[in-house]
Design a protein around this motif. Structure first.
Motif, PDB file in Angstrom:
ATOM      1  N   CYS A   1       0.834  -1.209   0.000  1.00  0.00           N
ATOM      2  CA  CYS A   1       0.000   0.000   0.000  1.00  0.00           C
ATOM      3  C   CYS A   1       0.870   1.261   0.000  1.00  0.00           C
ATOM      4  O   CYS A   1       1.806   1.376   0.792  1.00  0.00           O
ATOM      5  N   ARG A   2       0.528   2.181  -0.884  1.00  0.00           N
ATOM      6  CA  ARG A   2       1.271   3.443  -0.972  1.00  0.00           C
ATOM      7  C   ARG A   2       0.429   4.646  -0.530  1.00  0.00           C
ATOM      8  O   ARG A   2       0.941   5.749  -0.437  1.00  0.00           O
ATOM      9  N   GLU A   3      -0.853   4.407  -0.248  1.00  0.00           N
ATOM     10  CA  GLU A   3      -1.727   5.500   0.188  1.00  0.00           C
ATOM     11  C   GLU A   3      -2.577   5.034   1.365  1.00  0.00           C
ATOM     12  O   GLU A   3      -3.403   4.140   1.223  1.00  0.00           O
TER      13      GLU A   3
ATOM     14  N   LYS B   1      12.446   9.878   2.501  1.00  0.00           N
ATOM     15  CA  LYS B   1      11.320  10.813   2.375  1.00  0.00           C
ATOM     16  C   LYS B   1      10.122  10.213   1.635  1.00  0.00           C
ATOM     17  O   LYS B   1       9.388  10.915   0.947  1.00  0.00           O
ATOM     18  N   GLN B   2       9.913   8.903   1.805  1.00  0.00           N
ATOM     19  CA  GLN B   2       8.780   8.243   1.154  1.00  0.00           C
ATOM     20  C   GLN B   2       7.482   8.674   1.846  1.00  0.00           C
ATOM     21  O   GLN B   2       7.316   8.471   3.051  1.00  0.00           O
ATOM     22  N   ALA B   3       6.571   9.253   1.057  1.00  0.00           N
ATOM     23  CA  ALA B   3       5.345   9.832   1.612  1.00  0.00           C
ATOM     24  C   ALA B   3       4.492   8.795   2.328  1.00  0.00           C
ATOM     25  O   ALA B   3       3.875   9.099   3.369  1.00  0.00           O
ATOM     26  N   HIS B   4       4.428   7.576   1.808  1.00  0.00           N
ATOM     27  CA  HIS B   4       3.569   6.569   2.440  1.00  0.00           C
ATOM     28  C   HIS B   4       4.129   6.086   3.774  1.00  0.00           C
ATOM     29  O   HIS B   4       3.392   5.549   4.595  1.00  0.00           O
ATOM     30  N   VAL B   5       5.416   6.280   4.000  1.00  0.00           N
ATOM     31  CA  VAL B   5       5.972   5.964   5.318  1.00  0.00           C
ATOM     32  C   VAL B   5       5.540   7.053   6.305  1.00  0.00           C
ATOM     33  O   VAL B   5       5.041   6.764   7.388  1.00  0.00           O
ATOM     34  N   SER B   6       5.697   8.294   5.896  1.00  0.00           N
ATOM     35  CA  SER B   6       5.343   9.419   6.775  1.00  0.00           C
ATOM     36  C   SER B   6       3.854   9.483   7.099  1.00  0.00           C
ATOM     37  O   SER B   6       3.467  10.031   8.127  1.00  0.00           O
ATOM     38  N   SER B   7       3.015   8.922   6.220  1.00  0.00           N
ATOM     39  CA  SER B   7       1.559   9.039   6.414  1.00  0.00           C
ATOM     40  C   SER B   7       0.901   7.775   6.964  1.00  0.00           C
ATOM     41  O   SER B   7      -0.322   7.732   7.109  1.00  0.00           O
ATOM     42  N   CYS B   8       1.680   6.765   7.290  1.00  0.00           N
ATOM     43  CA  CYS B   8       1.074   5.532   7.806  1.00  0.00           C
ATOM     44  C   CYS B   8       0.634   5.724   9.257  1.00  0.00           C
ATOM     45  O   CYS B   8       0.987   6.711   9.906  1.00  0.00           O
ATOM     46  N   SER B   9      -0.126   4.766   9.756  1.00  0.00           N
ATOM     47  CA  SER B   9      -0.655   4.853  11.123  1.00  0.00           C
ATOM     48  C   SER B   9       0.268   4.215  12.157  1.00  0.00           C
ATOM     49  O   SER B   9       0.201   4.541  13.335  1.00  0.00           O
ATOM     50  N   ALA B  10       1.098   3.287  11.705  1.00  0.00           N
ATOM     51  CA  ALA B  10       2.040   2.611  12.607  1.00  0.00           C
ATOM     52  C   ALA B  10       3.230   2.127  11.797  1.00  0.00           C
ATOM     53  O   ALA B  10       3.102   1.806  10.612  1.00  0.00           O
TER      54      ALA B  10
END
Length: 198
Positions: free
Chosen positions: A11-13, A63-72
């Protein structure tokens, strides 16, 4: 059971929605039960749901966006000190004394004789077993996941304050709720292309 394997994807989003702490704990408990060579479990897990820490770790992960925006985030740390605890751990197993002594004599010299690079390679190979457990356990709980291998090794080890003579961060896993219910089509080799019977 097949559905878990069919429905898992990287998952990327992620939705801006927390996952339940008990779900994260369940995933980590299942990871703890993962098999490992000689039962060494040459790993441990660092997990966080702290949004500030996740953003900081996202910067370290290129700086991967999906890492910064994950829940855990779960970080699998590979241990290189398994030769030190092998015998003690083995002696706690429920098996005949003769079998324990045989294994000590067979495997202890092998483990103690490994170079740093061999220990690193061995431990990192084992970490991927735990990674598989985390990915499919997440899917079974209807959570999305993405394994992360792209990060600054030095920066992540320093962030976690690891003693790199004994351990190093190996893999990260981003977890959360997927933004889109659509499961991307898988692109895989056919069964006959990758399976050979002899």
């Amino acid at each position: 059971m097949l559905g878990i394997f069919e429905n898992r994807f990287s998952c990327r989003e992620f939705l801006d929605k927390e996952i339940k702490k008990e779900e994260l704990v369940k995933i980590l408990e299942l990871a703890r039960l993962s098999p490992s060579s000689l039962g060494l479990e040459p790993w441990y897990f660092i997990a966080t749901q702290d949004k500030d820490k996740i953003k900081e770790l996202g910067q370290i992960a290129n700086k991967q966006a999906h890492v910064s925006s994950c829940s855990a985030l779960i970080i699998i740390v590979s241990r290189y000190d398994f030769a030190n605890y092998f015998e003690e751990k083995l002696r706690k197993r429920d098996m005949p004394k003769e079998e324990i002594e045989k294994r000590v004599q067979t495997y202890k010299p092998f483990l103690e004789g490994m170079s740093y690079e061999e220990k690193k390679s061995y431990s990192r190979q084992q970490a991927h077993i735990a990674l598989g457990t985390i990915l499919y356990a997440s899917t079974a709980l209807n959570l999305a996941s993405c394994p992360i291998g792209g990060f600054s090794q030095k920066d992540l080890d320093e962030y976690l304050k690891l003693d790199t003579s004994k351990e190093q961060a190996c893999l990260m896993v981003a977890l959360g709720h997927k933004k889109d219910d659509k499961i991307p089509a898988k692109s895989r080799f056919s069964f006959d292309e990758i399976v050979k019977f002899i």
